[in-house]
Design a protein around this motif. Structure first.
Motif, PDB file in Angstrom:
ATOM      1  N   UNK A 144       0.824  -1.212   0.000  1.00  0.00           N
ATOM      2  CA  UNK A 144       0.000   0.000   0.000  1.00  0.00           C
ATOM      3  C   UNK A 144       0.859   1.262   0.000  1.00  0.00           C
ATOM      4  N   UNK A 145       1.931   1.269   0.773  1.00  0.00           N
ATOM      5  CA  UNK A 145       2.834   2.431   0.787  1.00  0.00           C
ATOM      6  C   UNK A 145       3.511   2.605  -0.575  1.00  0.00           C
ATOM      7  N   UNK A 146       3.868   1.516  -1.197  1.00  0.00           N
ATOM      8  CA  UNK A 146       4.512   1.578  -2.516  1.00  0.00           C
ATOM      9  C   UNK A 146       3.549   2.120  -3.572  1.00  0.00           C
ATOM     10  N   UNK A 147       2.325   1.607  -3.563  1.00  0.00           N
ATOM     11  CA  UNK A 147       1.342   2.046  -4.553  1.00  0.00           C
ATOM     12  C   UNK A 147       1.017   3.530  -4.399  1.00  0.00           C
ATOM     13  N   UNK A 148       1.030   4.024  -3.159  1.00  0.00           N
ATOM     14  CA  UNK A 148       0.733   5.437  -2.900  1.00  0.00           C
ATOM     15  C   UNK A 148       1.965   6.325  -3.108  1.00  0.00           C
ATOM     16  N   UNK A 149       3.095   5.737  -3.493  1.00  0.00           N
ATOM     17  CA  UNK A 149       4.347   6.461  -3.693  1.00  0.00           C
ATOM     18  C   UNK A 149       4.827   7.112  -2.398  1.00  0.00           C
ATOM     19  N   UNK A 150       4.683   6.375  -1.288  1.00  0.00           N
ATOM     20  CA  UNK A 150       5.102   6.893   0.020  1.00  0.00           C
ATOM     21  C   UNK A 150       6.417   6.282   0.515  1.00  0.00           C
ATOM     22  N   UNK A 151       6.976   5.357  -0.242  1.00  0.00           N
ATOM     23  CA  UNK A 151       8.222   4.725   0.213  1.00  0.00           C
ATOM     24  C   UNK A 151       9.365   5.731   0.297  1.00  0.00           C
ATOM     25  N   UNK A 152       9.247   6.825  -0.436  1.00  0.00           N
ATOM     26  CA  UNK A 152      10.296   7.854  -0.424  1.00  0.00           C
ATOM     27  C   UNK A 152      10.457   8.501   0.950  1.00  0.00           C
ATOM     28  N   UNK A 153       9.429   8.358   1.799  1.00  0.00           N
ATOM     29  CA  UNK A 153       9.490   8.936   3.142  1.00  0.00           C
ATOM     30  C   UNK A 153      10.110   7.988   4.166  1.00  0.00           C
ATOM     31  N   UNK A 154      10.337   6.731   3.776  1.00  0.00           N
ATOM     32  CA  UNK A 154      10.807   5.708   4.713  1.00  0.00           C
ATOM     33  C   UNK A 154      12.322   5.588   4.685  1.00  0.00           C
ATOM     34  N   UNK A 155      12.922   5.097   5.773  1.00  0.00           N
ATOM     35  CA  UNK A 155      14.364   4.828   5.767  1.00  0.00           C
ATOM     36  C   UNK A 155      14.708   3.819   4.675  1.00  0.00           C
ATOM     37  N   UNK A 156      15.801   4.042   3.997  1.00  0.00           N
ATOM     38  CA  UNK A 156      16.174   3.213   2.854  1.00  0.00           C
ATOM     39  C   UNK A 156      16.356   1.749   3.229  1.00  0.00           C
ATOM     40  N   UNK A 157      16.973   1.489   4.382  1.00  0.00           N
ATOM     41  CA  UNK A 157      17.185   0.095   4.778  1.00  0.00           C
ATOM     42  C   UNK A 157      15.866  -0.606   5.098  1.00  0.00           C
ATOM     43  N   UNK A 158      14.892   0.145   5.627  1.00  0.00           N
ATOM     44  CA  UNK A 158      13.584  -0.430   5.913  1.00  0.00           C
ATOM     45  C   UNK A 158      12.864  -0.798   4.615  1.00  0.00           C
ATOM     46  N   UNK A 159      12.950   0.086   3.622  1.00  0.00           N
ATOM     47  CA  UNK A 159      12.316  -0.198   2.322  1.00  0.00           C
ATOM     48  C   UNK A 159      12.894  -1.474   1.724  1.00  0.00           C
ATOM     49  N   UNK A 160      14.217  -1.616   1.814  1.00  0.00           N
ATOM     50  CA  UNK A 160      14.852  -2.817   1.288  1.00  0.00           C
ATOM     51  C   UNK A 160      14.374  -4.079   1.997  1.00  0.00           C
TER      52      UNK A 160
END
Length: 355
Positions: free
Chosen positions: A56-72
């Motif tokens: 859901x965060x990815x589809x909403x283009x919200x991953x840019x707000x998350x820590x990079x290691x968490x996204x990975x």
């Protein structure tokens, strides 16, 4: 973030691609960096919605707000779950073809049924344990035989067979297959909603080479499973995975219209109201605004703030066990199969302790 704040924040995150007001609230928190990601990861994992949160965060283009290691890390877990679900879908299709070749129509339930039906934008969203399917009572024994002949066997070989007091045959597994399977002869344990059975759902099943529940009956099963099979009406706990399924199904048909098909639907309505609240009141989750539903949700919140002690949980679980045991003994007074079951259970008990 407290446990309660974390729970409600995740609830909003799971709806951001459908509910504009929740999307605004979530984005504001993300921009202001007020999110405790350690708590988010822990709680979403506990509720089996971690991959759904990522999707859901990815589809909403919200991953840019998350820590990079968490996204990975989130992507890694979602990819693993997508691969697992791909294998589960393939395994379910193989079971379907096998049973159809013996003139048995399996109706796939719960998570596997939702994957086969295409409920999710991305199959990585749903974490699935078993492959659950329902068959006609007359086909139940034959279904077990067919799967055993195909290489399936009991997961717990030495565990006592509780089929008669349960909804399904014990878990079965097969070498080199990723998921265990449960063959159901009924969907709900409680006699209070016994009308929700094979005859109830069969006229409405969806068939696309493989059979799944109608959206309406799926709503009923999801609420029944939470409130009765998992004792949600007693423990008054939240379950984001079940509520998320209700939210997605509510986009297909009316939840309250669905559960009102059953005479005793008050406990099901309580779960609808709870899901409505945990997702910050989306219009699609319809419910009856009763005092009972309000009280149920209020008690859920109180238990979040003042959790039940381990001792009390054990006492409640013991009460549930004793109630079930009493019902089994009572049924043995007028049902032969229950007398046979009790005799076998007592014999198994003595053998176990070598008395």
């Amino acid at each position: 973030m407290t446990y309660k704040e974390t729970l409600f924040f995740i609830g909003k995150c799971l709806t951001i691609n459908h509910e504009a007001h929740n999307k605004r609230i979530v984005e504001e928190h993300l921009k202001n960096n007020t999110v405790d990601w350690d708590n988010i990861v822990k709680l979403s994992t506990e509720h089996y919605v971690f991959p759904a949160l990522y999707c859901n965060l990815r589809k909403a283009d919200f991953l840019k707000y998350l820590p990079e290691d968490l996204v990975g890390y989130m992507k890694h877990i979602a990819d693993l779950n997508r691969e697992r679900n791909t294998q589960i879908i393939q395994q379910a299709k193989e079971i379907n073809e096998l049973l159809l070749s013996h003139n048995i129509t399996p109706i796939f339930l719960k998570g596997t049924g939702n994957l086969l039906e295409g409920l999710y934008d991305d199959i990585a969203e749903r974490m699935v344990g078993d492959i659950d399917f329902l068959v006609n009572n007359n086909s139940f024994t034959e279904s077990i035989r067919v799967l055993k002949n195909d290489g399936y066997y009991k997961f717990h070989k030495d565990k006592f067979d509780t089929t008669i007091t349960n909804r399904h045959y014990p878990k079965m597994i097969k070498k080199n297959k990723i998921a265990s399977t449960e063959i159901h002869y009924k969907m709900v344990s409680s006699s209070k909603i016994s009308e929700f059975n094979y005859d109830f759902i069969f006229p409405n099943i969806k068939k696309k080479n493989i059979s799944t529940l109608s959206y309406s009956d799926n709503i009923i099963l999801t609420t029944c499973n939470k409130q009765f099979n998992d004792n949600g009406k007693i423990f008054k706990n939240f379950n984001l995975r079940s509520s998320y399924d209700i939210f997605l199904l509510s986009k297909k048909c009316s939840p309250i219209t669905s559960v009102k098909k059953l005479k005793n639907h008050k406990h099901l309505n309580n779960f609808l109201y709870s899901s409505f609240k945990i997702f910050n009141e989306p219009n699609s989750i319809s419910y009856e605004n009763t005092l009972l539903a309000q009280t149920f949700f209020s008690n859920q919140i109180k238990l979040l703030e003042h959790p039940m002690s381990k001792l009390k949980k054990k006492l409640v679980s013991w009460r549930i066990f004793n109630t079930k045991a009493f019902k089994t003994i009572f049924k043995s007074t007028y049902k032969k199969e229950y007398r046979i079951y009790l005799k076998s259970r007592i014999h198994h008990f003595f053998n176990f302790f070598k008395i």
